[in-house]
Design a protein around this motif. Structure first.
Motif, PDB file in Angstrom:
ATOM      1  N   LYS A 124       9.375  22.911   0.965  1.00 52.54           N
ATOM      2  CA  LYS A 124       9.192  24.109   1.193  1.00 52.54           C
ATOM      3  C   LYS A 124       8.921  24.813   0.111  1.00 52.54           C
ATOM      4  CE  LYS A 124      11.076  28.209   3.088  1.00 52.54           C
ATOM      5  NZ  LYS A 124      10.810  29.119   1.489  1.00 52.54           N
ATOM      6  N   ASN A 126       8.910  27.384  -3.024  1.00 48.61           N
ATOM      7  CA  ASN A 126       9.846  28.311  -3.708  1.00 48.61           C
ATOM      8  C   ASN A 126       9.098  29.446  -3.784  1.00 48.61           C
ATOM      9  OD1 ASN A 126       8.397  27.708  -5.854  1.00 48.61           O
ATOM     10  ND2 ASN A 126       9.904  26.226  -6.631  1.00 48.61           N
ATOM     11  N   ASP A 128       8.777  33.268  -2.990  1.00 47.00           N
ATOM     12  CA  ASP A 128       9.768  34.172  -2.299  1.00 47.00           C
ATOM     13  C   ASP A 128       8.697  34.747  -1.217  1.00 47.00           C
ATOM     14  OD1 ASP A 128      11.802  34.203  -3.792  1.00 47.00           O
ATOM     15  OD2 ASP A 128      11.689  35.660  -4.983  1.00 47.00           O
ATOM     16  N   CYS A 131       8.544  33.144   2.893  1.00 43.90           N
ATOM     17  CA  CYS A 131       9.905  33.534   3.228  1.00 43.90           C
ATOM     18  C   CYS A 131      10.523  32.941   4.338  1.00 43.90           C
ATOM     19  CB  CYS A 131      10.198  35.027   3.256  1.00 43.90           C
ATOM     20  SG  CYS A 131       9.238  35.859   4.485  1.00 43.90           S
ATOM     21  N   ALA A 133      11.570  29.280   6.871  1.00 39.12           N
ATOM     22  CA  ALA A 133      11.875  27.858   6.982  1.00 39.12           C
ATOM     23  C   ALA A 133      11.964  27.533   8.350  1.00 39.12           C
ATOM     24  CB  ALA A 133      13.160  27.487   6.167  1.00 39.12           C
ATOM     25  N   THR A 171      14.838  23.620   4.410  1.00 41.59           N
ATOM     26  CA  THR A 171      14.844  24.924   3.465  1.00 41.59           C
ATOM     27  C   THR A 171      14.840  24.251   1.938  1.00 41.59           C
ATOM     28  OG1 THR A 171      17.310  24.623   3.459  1.00 41.59           O
ATOM     29  CG2 THR A 171      16.552  26.005   5.148  1.00 41.59           C
ATOM     30  N   THR A 173      13.640  23.492  -1.218  1.00 36.78           N
ATOM     31  CA  THR A 173      12.642  23.872  -2.174  1.00 36.78           C
ATOM     32  C   THR A 173      12.569  23.005  -3.348  1.00 36.78           C
ATOM     33  OG1 THR A 173      13.785  25.547  -3.234  1.00 36.78           O
ATOM     34  CG2 THR A 173      12.830  26.253  -1.183  1.00 36.78           C
ATOM     35  N   LEU A 206      14.308  30.418  10.172  1.00 32.73           N
ATOM     36  CA  LEU A 206      15.140  30.790   9.188  1.00 32.73           C
ATOM     37  C   LEU A 206      14.557  31.906   8.402  1.00 32.73           C
ATOM     38  CD1 LEU A 206      18.066  31.412   8.181  1.00 32.73           C
ATOM     39  CD2 LEU A 206      17.834  29.392   6.581  1.00 32.73           C
ATOM     40  N   THR A 208      14.364  33.528   4.793  1.00 35.35           N
ATOM     41  CA  THR A 208      15.179  33.322   3.593  1.00 35.35           C
ATOM     42  C   THR A 208      15.043  34.597   2.873  1.00 35.35           C
ATOM     43  OG1 THR A 208      13.158  32.338   2.662  1.00 35.35           O
ATOM     44  CG2 THR A 208      14.647  30.773   3.623  1.00 35.35           C
TER      45      THR A 208
END
Length: 320
Positions: A124, A126, A128, A131, A133, A171, A173, A206, A208
């Motif tokens: 995934k 990283n 931001d 966002c 997952a 999830t 990263t 999800l 994040t």
């Protein structure tokens, strides 16, 4: 379980390229096509990252979607496995469900009845802003080339042979997550497509980071391989067809057999059973009558998915 050494996926680690990538993919300039043997089967725009490129765009390890070293070698690709917009009065996010896929043609078609092991790795982003997952990620093998240039039909509606476990949201990263499994080929499959083949309603998600109105699930992909499961034939030497539910059938255990012929003979050379289907079994009968106890002889001619030839013969003891 043993696998062949040959990877049927060409350039599965995204090392080779026709041209070094230089920018994020756009509809008019799909950078994935710079990677040897890979392309986009839809109007989506997968990205190609490589150490040959300048940093901060499509370089490695630093690029527009984060920081990540390859799982193997010097390159990897990236896709939006899912993206959707804000759910409000101005915009119905279910009308916006962006997907991207990658596709390649295998070295040769898969053999009917052959067992194959597939694996690939995802990571995934990283960044931001990426966002979201998800849990849905899979590999689809087909005997035809998938292509769609319809911008309103971004989701490829299919059931992949290999999938990430349901409800297992990816999830990580930092490390690469392996997605793998085995399957039996129908025969003729020669195209491999990787991505998310499921609707929003069928995908676990999800968020994040909550600060962004648009939710992007962006993943890197690397280390794609497809190998034969090495063929095996195990022939029992005794069975007891007395209808007690224990060892009543002469069954051959096998893996990855694509051609098969079995003949069973009496000691006088009379054939009492013959089949070309390795999944069939002998019940100890000939023309619906029980065969007597004793020793019988078999011959087997077979071929494994990897090309191995079997010429076997031996004895079976029938005991009631």
């Amino acid at each position: 379980m043993m696998f062949s050494q040959e990877n049927l996926v060409r350039n599965g680690s995204f090392e080779e390229y026709w041209e070094c990538p230089f920018a994020e993919s756009m509809p008019y300039d799909p950078q994935i096509e710079r990677c040897k043997y890979w392309y986009a089967p839809t109007v989506g725009t997968p990205d190609f990252f490589h150490t040959c490129a300048e940093p901060y765009a499509v370089g490695v390890p630093i690029n527009i979607h984060g920081y990540q070293w390859p799982f193997d070698g010097n390159g990897y690709v990236g896709i939006y496995a899912m993206a959707y917009g804000p759910n409000n009065d101005e915009y119905d996010w279910r009308d916006y469900d962006w997907r991207e896929y990658i596709q390649t043609k295998l070295k040769r078609p898969l053999s009917k009845g052959g067992e194959y092991y597939m694996e690939f790795y995802v990571n995934k982003s990283n960044d931001d802003e990426m966002c979201l997952a998800i849990d849905r990620f899979g590999a689809l093998l087909t005997d035809y080339k998938i292509f769609s240039d319809d911008p309103n039909a971004l989701i490829l509606d299919a059931i992949p042979q290999i999938s990430n476990p349901r409800h297992n949201i990816i999830t990580d990263t930092l490390s690469w997550t392996k997605i793998s499994g085995t399957f039996i080929a129908k025969g003729g499959e020669i195209y491999l497509t990787i991505g998310n083949f499921y609707s929003i309603d069928s995908t676990d998600m999800l968020v994040t980071v909550e600060d962004f109105p648009f939710k992007y699930a962006y993943y890197y992909i690397d280390g794609v391989s497809l190998k034969y499961v090495e063929s095996q034939i195990n022939v029992p030497n005794v069975f007891t067809p007395n209808n007690d539910g224990i060892n009543d059938k002469f069954i051959i255990e096998h893996k990855s057999i694509v051609e098969f012929e079995l003949n069973i003979y009496t000691r006088w050379g009379n054939c009492v059973y013959s089949t070309n289907d390795i999944n069939e079994y002998w019940n100890g009968k000939f023309k619906n009558s029980d065969c007597p106890d004793g020793v019988y002889y078999y011959t087997i001619k077979a071929k494994g998915a990897e090309g191995k030839i079997y010429n076997l013969n031996g004895t079976i003891q029938l005991i009631k």
